[in-house]
Motif scaffolding. Structure first.
Motif, PDB file in Angstrom:
ATOM      1  N   ARG A   1       0.878  -1.177   0.000  1.00 31.10           N
ATOM      2  CA  ARG A   1       0.000   0.000   0.000  1.00 31.10           C
ATOM      3  C   ARG A   1       0.909   1.218   0.000  1.00 31.10           C
ATOM      4  NH1 ARG A   1      -5.843  -0.484   0.850  1.00 31.10           N
ATOM      5  NH2 ARG A   1      -6.126  -2.727   0.973  1.00 31.10           N
ATOM      6  N   VAL A   2       0.638   2.144  -0.900  1.00 34.49           N
ATOM      7  CA  VAL A   2       1.492   3.320  -1.049  1.00 34.49           C
ATOM      8  C   VAL A   2       0.619   4.561  -1.053  1.00 34.49           C
ATOM      9  CG1 VAL A   2       3.203   4.449  -2.510  1.00 34.49           C
ATOM     10  CG2 VAL A   2       3.128   1.958  -2.412  1.00 34.49           C
ATOM     11  N   SER A   3       1.073   5.575  -0.309  1.00 29.75           N
ATOM     12  CA  SER A   3       0.385   6.863  -0.294  1.00 29.75           C
ATOM     13  C   SER A   3       1.378   7.927  -0.763  1.00 29.75           C
ATOM     14  CB  SER A   3      -0.116   7.176   1.119  1.00 29.75           C
ATOM     15  OG  SER A   3       0.987   7.395   1.984  1.00 29.75           O
ATOM     16  N   SER A   4       0.989   9.161  -0.670  1.00 32.88           N
ATOM     17  CA  SER A   4       1.884  10.240  -1.097  1.00 32.88           C
ATOM     18  C   SER A   4       3.146  10.292  -0.242  1.00 32.88           C
ATOM     19  CB  SER A   4       1.156  11.581  -1.047  1.00 32.88           C
ATOM     20  OG  SER A   4       0.725  11.841   0.280  1.00 32.88           O
TER      21      SER A   4
END
Length: 83
Positions: free
Chosen positions: A32-35
């Motif tokens: 899971r990747v966010s900013s």
């Protein structure tokens, strides 16, 4: 980048950690990747990935803590690399 650019590093894995290591390896595309960067593995993908490796669902309870240790360490390494 080519294979010659990658340093080969031998890593020993204890036999009792092997299933968790294999699961962590196959989960390599399930972050899971966010900013702010990676935040952890996508736990919803674990049962399907484990099944493809032949890991029984009932065995995931024993494997999950080791998987979490690897996840936490990987997150720490990725955070260092972003600095």
């Amino acid at each position: 980048m080519t294979l010659d650019d990658i340093e080969e590093e031998v890593v020993e894995v204890w036999p009792d950690s092997w299933p968790a290591f294999c699961l962590f390896d196959v989960m390599g595309t399930q972050w899971r990747v966010s900013s702010g960067g990676p935040s952890g593995l996508d736990y919803a993908a674990i049962p399907a990935a484990a099944s493809m490796l032949g890991i029984k669902r009932r065995d995931l309870t024993d494997i999950f803590p080791d998987l979490r240790v690897m996840e936490i360490e990987a997150l720490a390494v990725m955070a260092e690399q972003q600095e």
